[in-house]
Design an enzyme around this catalytic site. Structure first.
Site, mmCIF file in Angstrom:
data_model
loop_
_atom_site.group_PDB
_atom_site.id
_atom_site.type_symbol
_atom_site.label_atom_id
_atom_site.label_comp_id
_atom_site.label_asym_id
_atom_site.label_seq_id
_atom_site.Cartn_x
_atom_site.Cartn_y
_atom_site.Cartn_z
ATOM 1 N N SER A 280 0.828 -1.215 0.000
ATOM 2 C CA SER A 280 0.000 0.000 0.000
ATOM 3 C C SER A 280 0.853 1.251 0.000
ATOM 4 C CB SER A 280 -0.865 -0.013 1.263
ATOM 5 O OG SER A 280 -1.515 1.214 1.437
ATOM 6 N N TYR B 80 -1.788 0.107 10.109
ATOM 7 C CA TYR B 80 -2.022 -0.582 8.832
ATOM 8 C C TYR B 80 -0.795 -0.470 7.928
ATOM 9 C CZ TYR B 80 -3.705 -1.457 4.128
ATOM 10 O OH TYR B 80 -3.831 -1.929 2.848
ATOM 11 N N LYS C 148 1.863 -3.529 6.458
ATOM 12 C CA LYS C 148 2.211 -3.777 5.054
ATOM 13 C C LYS C 148 3.723 -3.660 4.842
ATOM 14 C CE LYS C 148 -1.673 -4.951 3.310
ATOM 15 N NZ LYS C 148 -1.836 -6.261 2.666
HETATM 16 N N1 UFG Z 1 -13.275 10.907 2.611
HETATM 17 C C1 UFG Z 1 -14.247 11.846 2.915
HETATM 18 N N2 UFG Z 1 -15.451 11.399 3.366
HETATM 19 C C2 UFG Z 1 -15.739 10.074 3.515
HETATM 20 C C3 UFG Z 1 -14.743 9.117 3.184
HETATM 21 C C4 UFG Z 1 -13.519 9.576 2.728
HETATM 22 O O1 UFG Z 1 -14.025 13.056 2.813
HETATM 23 O O2 UFG Z 1 -16.853 9.751 3.957
HETATM 24 C C5 UFG Z 1 -11.973 11.378 2.107
HETATM 25 C C6 UFG Z 1 -10.828 10.915 2.977
HETATM 26 O O3 UFG Z 1 -10.593 11.827 4.002
HETATM 27 C C7 UFG Z 1 -9.686 10.808 1.963
HETATM 28 C C8 UFG Z 1 -10.380 10.461 0.659
HETATM 29 O O4 UFG Z 1 -11.757 10.789 0.846
HETATM 30 O O5 UFG Z 1 -9.094 12.068 1.819
HETATM 31 C C9 UFG Z 1 -10.274 8.994 0.309
HETATM 32 O O6 UFG Z 1 -10.680 8.237 1.439
HETATM 33 P P1 UFG Z 1 -10.958 6.684 1.388
HETATM 34 O O7 UFG Z 1 -11.428 6.303 2.760
HETATM 35 O O8 UFG Z 1 -11.796 6.347 0.234
HETATM 36 O O9 UFG Z 1 -9.530 6.042 1.104
HETATM 37 P P2 UFG Z 1 -8.195 6.216 1.933
HETATM 38 O O10 UFG Z 1 -7.354 7.146 1.124
HETATM 39 O O11 UFG Z 1 -8.352 6.569 3.337
HETATM 40 O O12 UFG Z 1 -7.711 4.693 2.014
HETATM 41 C C10 UFG Z 1 -7.240 3.998 0.896
HETATM 42 C C11 UFG Z 1 -7.384 2.506 1.116
HETATM 43 C C12 UFG Z 1 -6.484 2.025 2.208
HETATM 44 C C13 UFG Z 1 -5.107 2.473 1.938
HETATM 45 C C14 UFG Z 1 -5.107 3.960 1.810
HETATM 46 C C15 UFG Z 1 -3.740 4.463 1.552
HETATM 47 O O13 UFG Z 1 -8.710 2.210 1.439
HETATM 48 O O14 UFG Z 1 -6.514 0.629 2.287
HETATM 49 O O15 UFG Z 1 -5.928 4.330 0.722
HETATM 50 O O16 UFG Z 1 -3.769 5.859 1.716
HETATM 51 F F1 UFG Z 1 -4.270 2.122 2.920
#
Ligand code: UFG
Length: 324
Positions: free
Chosen positions: A120, A144, A148
């Site tokens: 990741s 997490y 990884k």
């Molecule tokens: N976000 C919102 N509102 C929500 C959900 C997400 O504003 O309800 C924002 C988050 O703050 C982030 C972006 O949208 O800025 C993307 O969020 P996600 O939760 O979709 O994805 P992440 O970037 O947190 O996580 C993903 C994978 C993980 C991995 C990570 C690495 O799901 O497994 O990327 O950064 F580890």
């Protein structure tokens, strides 16, 4: 290389693993899914047998290696909620690190077939350089990401000691769904931006909470590199082919190389769904870096099938019953 080779797919009932099984079957491989169904779905296993088991169970793994002549392994099985990993870190070390160690031990006993490992961008932590090259320092900022990174290290060490050949794939943000409608994204709980935004637009969930509008980015919201899950799947097949053809171990980023803000994603979802996404502004979510994007190569000879955000979002909207 024999295209009817049996490939062990841990976590093959999950979102990315199930898409990889479809790509493996299309390429002529025979995926055998090994999954404890804690997060995955039995109905997502469509391209080969399902063995229900936990990767931490060495005996169950040995039985699979005994029952099938396994030419290669794709290791997806893991817990993958960044926020949750902060609250229950030991569960993440058990589910992601201890299990990978067990898998590697059984693979060494079984003659060390090659391995494609799901890592990741969370292993980079807060990057000092964006787009992030694969040579970037790895300093995770959540458990997490550490799990990884530890998986990567064990694989490298097993490479030196036991001749394990591997491709480590550092995913950015997996998104979208199978364009043929065979599979979709079904997380429970759902925490990811795109499915939550789609469900908000379709009136199935409350308004989307935008976590932070005060980031040092052009529109104040976080930037991520969204890559279509079918492109991720194809990159696994390409990596496996390289290894089965005798290729050396390597590490690759899997992102498109282009970042998009939360607001841009919200706009794209609104266009695909044909109705705007209702939103609410909330404070930042803990542990979110402002910007992540990959220095990327597609990993496949023909490049990405879904190089732009709108195309990715369209498939996600279609798979959730919107227009797309
Ligand atoms: N976000 C919102 N509102 C929500 C959900 C997400 O504003 O309800 C924002 C988050 O703050 C982030 C972006 O949208 O800025 C993307 O969020 P996600 O939760 O979709 O994805 P992440 O970037 O947190 O996580 C993903 C994978 C993980 C991995 C990570 C690495 O799901 O497994 O990327 O950064 F580890």
């Amino acid at each position: 290389m024999n295209e009817s080779d049996v490939i062990l797919v841990t976590g093959g009932a999950g979102f990315i693993g199930s898409h990889a099984c479809k790509a493996l079957a299309a390429a002529g491989f025979r995926p055998v899914v090994f999954d404890n169904l804690s997060m995955g779905h039995r109905h997502a296993v469509k391209w080969g047998p399902l063995v229900v088991g936990d990767v931490g169970d060495a005996e169950a793994l040995r039985r699979v290696f005994g029952d099938y002549s396994i030419a290669g392994v794709l290791h997806f099985a893991a817990s993958a909620y960044v926020g949750e990993s902060v609250g229950v870190p030991l569960r993440y070390y058990r589910n992601n690190v201890a299990t990978t160690m067990t898998l590697l031990e059984v693979m060494v006993e079984a003659g060390v077939p090659p391995l494609v490992f799901s890592s990741s961008c969370a292993t980079y932590g807060t990057p000092t350089e964006v787009p992030i090259p694969v040579s970037h320092e790895q300093r995770p900022i959540n458990p997490y990401g550490w799990t990884k990174l530890m998986g990567e290290q064990m694989i490298r060490d097993a490479g030196h000691a036991h001749g394990l050949r591997s491709v480590i794939l550092r995913y950015f943000n997996a998104a979208g769904a199978d364009p043929d409608g065979d599979l979709c994204e079904e997380h429970d709980p759902e925490t990811h931006l795109i499915p939550l935004a789609i469900d908000a637009a379709l009136g199935r969930r409350p308004p989307l909470r935008i976590f932070g509008t005060d980031y040092p980015t052009p529109d104040g919201t976080c930037i991520r590199d969204y890559i279509h899950v079918s492109d991720l799947a194809d990159a696994h097949v390409a990596a496996l082919r390289e290894l089965l053809g005798g290729g050396a171990s390597r590490i690759r980023n899997l992102g498109t190389g282009r970042g998009h803000s939360v607001r841009e994603v919200v706009e794209a979802v609104g266009r695909a769904a044909g109705m705007p996404v209702p939103t609410e502004i909330h404070p930042r979510r803990a542990g979110d870096p402002a910007e992540l994007a990959a220095v990327s190569d597609s990993g496949t000879p023909s490049g990405f099938r879904f190089p732009d955000l709108q195309g990715i979002v369209d498939t996600a909207v279609r798979s959730r019953g919107g227009k797309g």
